[in-house]
Each structure stands twice: as structure tokens, then as C-alpha cells.
Write an enzyme that holds these catalytic residues in place. Structure first.
Site, PDB file in Angstrom:
ATOM      1  CG  ASP A   1      -0.154  -0.345   2.491  1.00 16.37           C
ATOM      2  OD1 ASP A   1       0.978  -0.084   2.778  1.00 16.37           O
ATOM      3  OD2 ASP A   1      -0.889  -0.773   3.533  1.00 16.37           O
TER       4      ASP A   1
ATOM      5  CG  HIS B   1      -2.041  -7.298  -2.300  1.00 19.34           C
ATOM      6  ND1 HIS B   1      -3.289  -7.570  -2.650  1.00 19.34           N
ATOM      7  CD2 HIS B   1      -2.037  -6.511  -1.473  1.00 19.34           C
ATOM      8  CE1 HIS B   1      -4.013  -6.701  -2.229  1.00 19.34           C
ATOM      9  NE2 HIS B   1      -3.503  -5.858  -1.498  1.00 19.34           N
TER      10      HIS B   1
ATOM     11  CG  ASP C   1       1.888 -15.856  -8.654  1.00 17.48           C
ATOM     12  OD1 ASP C   1       1.762 -15.020  -7.993  1.00 17.48           O
ATOM     13  OD2 ASP C   1       2.580 -15.942  -9.631  1.00 17.48           O
TER      14      ASP C   1
ATOM     15  CD  GLU D   1       0.288  -6.299   1.562  1.00 13.19           C
ATOM     16  OE1 GLU D   1       0.102  -5.051   1.542  1.00 13.19           O
ATOM     17  OE2 GLU D   1      -0.495  -6.958   2.376  1.00 13.19           O
TER      18      GLU D   1
END
Length: 515
Positions: free
Chosen positions: A95, A426, A477, A486
Site C-alpha cells: 500500500d 499484492h 500466485d 503481499e
């Protein structure tokens, strides 16, 4: 949006008594013939594990030397909402939020790795590792530079996680959060003190002026933590910003000891030794746990503090050696102690997601404690068995090799290492077109098609270690499965030290458990 939900951070799990099958014992006792024959390029893995941090940088990037070339400047006005300069630091994961608690832990572990195993790093990689530490500590120094407050977070995680956009494009609120006497945060302040103190040892020889500045900052942060006791997530406003992502589930007491322990290690001052001795029991030094990470520091405290007893310098710290031994025994399957879970493939496992954070942090403690024991020819008595440094080294090596490809999936969990590794992690910046190849802005919701795409990420985040497989050793995956796909800075940070050790000791040899 549910599909863009933020990583759900890990709650502490308690030690459980488990029966480990014979095949697991055999797997931990010796590497397979194929693995032994093939081996791993630990030097390549080390270089990539450090390179990862350049992809996580926030702020203005260096005009020269930025090797993650697909990244651009981002969040250059951070802190403006509060009238302060908070540019820099690292995004914690996939993020675009800067969480101070895990960032400080990341810095502590990067620095500890250099302190313990930096001599095994090739000179160029040691320099890159120091750069990675400095990128964090330059930011942490900014967070403590205003009297009466420490800034602990930049970014509104709820709004940020509602968008899938590059850090270079983000337009969500860059809310600034701080702790103060009115709303204490001994946890974040204590971890910040630990990070700055540990980092001061990294720069002591090459940049003594910077090292002195870091140590002074560590003292200031620790004084703040000790004077204004409390957990930051107990405050409603701070809790709304930090939770459920990085709540302090385990209390602030361990960070007070952790900060004092690092100040003692870095300064050798008796004040901090007295603090550790006088407050250890009150602050939970004897808490039994087989966990070590951004929230729970007890195992790390005991390993770190035990060094002075093991070296014969401070015999009054014997209890920390005993607590550290207890932690080690929970990692030995043959021990009669209640112990940690291993997957059928041999990976350390704790429920909650992002499991590789446990693998790397515990492996680091194994190698560090083995180093301390080796220097004094000591072993660990686990009741029915006795284990020496070689056993701890071999167990840590097995965990590192699992990450690098010796696992049931036959894949590396480090992006860019080996022939087969995660392609759809991610991570916003990695999964969207680079600002260099696609300079036009990609707005909040315009990134959703890239999130949903089954195509590999266009910008490989080299060196990133993903959260990894579950208790069944299975990894899909899948970009949407953030618990597994992530990467985080606090997965990689301890791994840098582990890989540095393995560069200097490519074959630690066989460990033997004596019954």
C-alpha cells in the site's frame, strides 16, 4: 471495496503443544540430497533482499543510485497537513501508507543484521544495507524532531486501501498522526529508540557524526516512551488510524525493555543496564513466547540482553539467558517443551497470514543466539535434549532454503530469485504500469483492472519476499490473496541478516541434538 481490502495484520498466537511427525524430524535434521547438491546462491539472494527496499521508498528518490528504476518521486509533501516535514521513509507493504511502528522495527532489524553479520557481506552490499537503514532513520529522526510529540503515521489507511493506485499518483488523504503526553505511545516511541540506537552502531565507524545524532535521538525517544507510558492504539483517534492494521496487541512494556536494551548495547551506559535489571520483571521479560515481530519483542529482548551474560560481562543478567533458552527450546521439535508448529514441508508456521514474517524473524534470532553461544562454547538445555549452535544454524538455514526454493511447491518466494517465483504479488506500484512507461495519471478506481488482471506484474519488485504459503505448504500466485502474496518490509529486514550469515557460512554443517 472488499477486493481491495487492506492487509489484516497478525494477532499474537499462543504457543500450542503439537505432535510433530517423524518425517518432519527427518526433514529438519538434514537437507535433502537434491538440495545439498544444488545449493543456493546466497550472495544473489542477499543482494536482492536489500534491493527490495529501494522499491518501497517514499519521498524524493536519489538522482543517482536508485536501482528500482521503475519508481518515481512520491508523497513529497508528507507532513504538510500538520505543518511539518515528514517526507521519506518506507511504505510498509503493498500500500501507500507510512506506519511508524513497523517501519521502526524494520530499521531495527536491518541495523541488527548489519551489526551482527555485516562483516560477512560483500562491501558493496554492506553499503547498500547501510543505505537502506539510513533511508528509514533519516525519516525517524524527522518524526522526533518536534518537542512534545512524535509523529507515528502518514496516510489514511482506510481511504488508501480503497484505491489501487501508484504511490506517484496517490491523492488520498495524507493524514498525520502523532503521540504526545495526552495520548502516549510507548510502543512506537520505544521501537523508535531501539531503531535509532541500533542504527548508530551501523554508522559508528564510517559516519561518527551521524551515529552520534542517532544515539541522541534514541535517548530522546526512549525518555519520551518511559515518561508517557501507554499504548498508542488505546487512543480512539490513533486506534482508528492504525487498527486493525498495526494495533498493539501485546502491550507497550516489551518496547520499553527493547529500547533500553538497544541503548545499553549501543552506549554501554549503566543507566540502561539498571533499567533492564530493575524493570525486567515488571515489564514482562519472563513472558514465554515463541513469537518475535513488529508487535512482540520479548524473544528478541532476551536474545539481545543475554549476550552480556554469555560473554561473562554482566552475570546478573542470567535470567535473560534462561528466558532465551526457553524460547529456543520451543523451536526444537525433539524438545519436550511445548513448541512451534512446522508445516509438512518444514516451514515455521503461525496462523494469521503473512507467515514469512515469522520465518525470517525467528531464523534471525536462531543465528544470532548461535553466534553468542559459539563465542563462549555454550549449549542450550531443553530438558530431555541439549542443542548446540550448529543445530540452531542448521534450522535457520533450512528456513532460508525453504524461502529460496527447497519447498513442496519447488518455487522461490523471493521475487527475482531462481527460475520460478511469484509473478502477481499484492503490491500497487509493482502491479500497475510504471510512471516511467505510463506517465499519465492512473486514478483511484482506474487501477482496478490491473488489480483484477491475471497477467504478471509489469514491474518486478526484485527481492520482495511474499507472505508465503499456509500450513499446507500450498501457494497460489494470486494478487487478491494478500495474506500470502503481499510483501512487507518486516519480512525482508530480518532476512538480510540471515542471508549475510549464510554468505559467510554457506554450509553451516549438521547440527546434532544430544539426548
Amino acid at each position: 471495496m472488499a477486493l481491495l481490502s487492506a492487509p489484516v495484520r497478525r494477532r499474537r498466537s499462543r504457543v500450542r503443544v503439537l505432535l510433530v511427525c517423524c518425517c518432519l524430524l527427518l526433514a529438519l535434521a538434514a537437507p535433502s540430497a537434491a538440495a545439498a547438491a544444488a545449493g543456493h546462491d546466497y550472495g544473489d539472494a542477499l543482494a536482492k533482499s536489500i534491493l527490495f527496499f529501494e522499491g518501497q521508498r517514499s519521498g524524493r528518490l536519489p538522482a543517482a543510485g536508485q536501482r528500482a528504476a521503475w519508481r518515481g518521486d512520491s508523497a513529497v509533501s508528507d507532513g504538510g497537513a500538520a505543518g511539518v516535514d515528514l517526507e521519506g521513509g518506507y511504505y510498509d507493504a503493498g500500500d501507500n501508507v507510512k506506519f511508524g511502528f513497523p517501519m521502526a522495527f524494520t530499521a531495527t532489524m536491518l541495523a541488527w543484521g548489519v551489526v551482527e553479520f555485516g562483516d560477512a557481506m560483500p562491501p558493496a552490499e554492506r553499503a547498500h544495507a547501510a543505505d537502506a537503514v539510513r533511508w528509514a532513520t533519516d525519516y525517524l529522526l524527522k518524526t522526533i524532531s518536534h518537542p512534545g510529540v512524535i509523529f507515528i503515521q502518514v496516510g489514511d489507511p482506510t481511504k488508501d486501501h480503497g484505491c489501487w493506485e501508484r504511490p506517484e499518483d496517490m491523492d488520498t488523504a495524507r493524514t498525520v498522526y502523532n503521540i504526545s503526553a495526552a495520548r502516549p505511545g510507548s510502543d512506537v516511541a520505544g521501537e523508535t529508540a531501539a531503531a535509532l540506537a541500533a542504527a548508530s552502531m551501523v554508522f559508528r565507524d564510517d559516519d561518527p557524526a551521524y551515529a552520534a545524532r542517532l544515539l541522541a535521538g534514541a535517548r530522546s525517544a526512549f525518555e519520551f516512551a518511559d515518561e508517557h507510558k501507554g499504548a498508542y492504539s488505546d487512543d480512539p483517534e490513533l486506534r482508528a488510524g492504525g487498527c486493525p492494521f498495526y494495533c498493539d496487541f501485546d502491550g507497550y512494556q516489551d518496547e520499553l525493555l527493547w529500547g533500553a536494551a538497544w541503548l545499553r548495547r549501543a552506549s554501554k551506559e549503566g543507566t540502561y543496564l539498571d533499567y533492564i535489571q530493575n524493570n525486567g520483571k515488571t515489564l514482562g521479560a519472563e513472558d514465554s513466547t515463541n513469537e518475535f515481530g513488529w508487535d512482540n519483542k520479548h524473544a528478541g529482548i532476551n536474545v539481545l540482553v543475554s549476550k552480556e551474560f554469555i560473554d561473562g560481562e554482566v552475570l546478573s543478567l542470567q535470567s535473560y539467558k534462561e528466558f532465551a533458552d526457553g524460547f529456543i527450546c520451543t523451536l526444537i521439535p525433539e524438545s519436550s517443551s511445548p513448541h512451534i508448529t512446522y508445516t509438512p514441508g518444514g516451514m515455521i508456521y503461525k496462523p494469521g497470514g503473512s507467515n514469512m514474517q515469522h520465518v525470517t524473524s525467528i531464523s534471525f534470532l536462531l543465528l544470532t543466539y548461535a553466534k553468542y553461544l559459539s563465542n563462549s562454547s555454550r549449549t542450550v538445555n531443553c530438558g530431555n535434549v541439549s542443542v548446540g549452535p550448529a543445530t540452531l544454524q542448521q534450522l535457520a538455514r533450512k528456513q532460508a532454503d525453504y524461502i529460496l526454493g527447497d519447498n513442496p511447491m519447488k518455487m522461490s518466494y523471493m521475487v527475482g530469485y531462481g527460475d520460478r517465483y511469484p509473478q502477481r504479488i499484492h503490491h500497487r506500484g509493482s502491479s500497475l504500469p510504471s510512471i516511467k512507461s505510463h506517465p499519465q495519471r492512473i486514478a483511484c478506481n482506474d487501477g482496478t483492472p490491473y488489480y483484477n488482471s491475471s497477467s504478471p506484474n509489469p514491474n518486478p519488485l526484485i527481492g520482495a519476499v511474499v507472505g508465503g504459503p499456509g500450513e499446507d505448504d500450498v501457494y497460489e500466485d494470486d494478487r487478491a490473496d494478500f495474506r500470502k502474496s503481499e510483501p512487507t518490509t518486516y519480512i525482508n529486514a530480518p532476512l538480510v541478516g540471515v542471508l549475510a550469515y549464510l554468505v559467510g557460512n554457506p554450509d553451516p554443517g549438521q547440527g546434532h541434538v544430544r539426548h
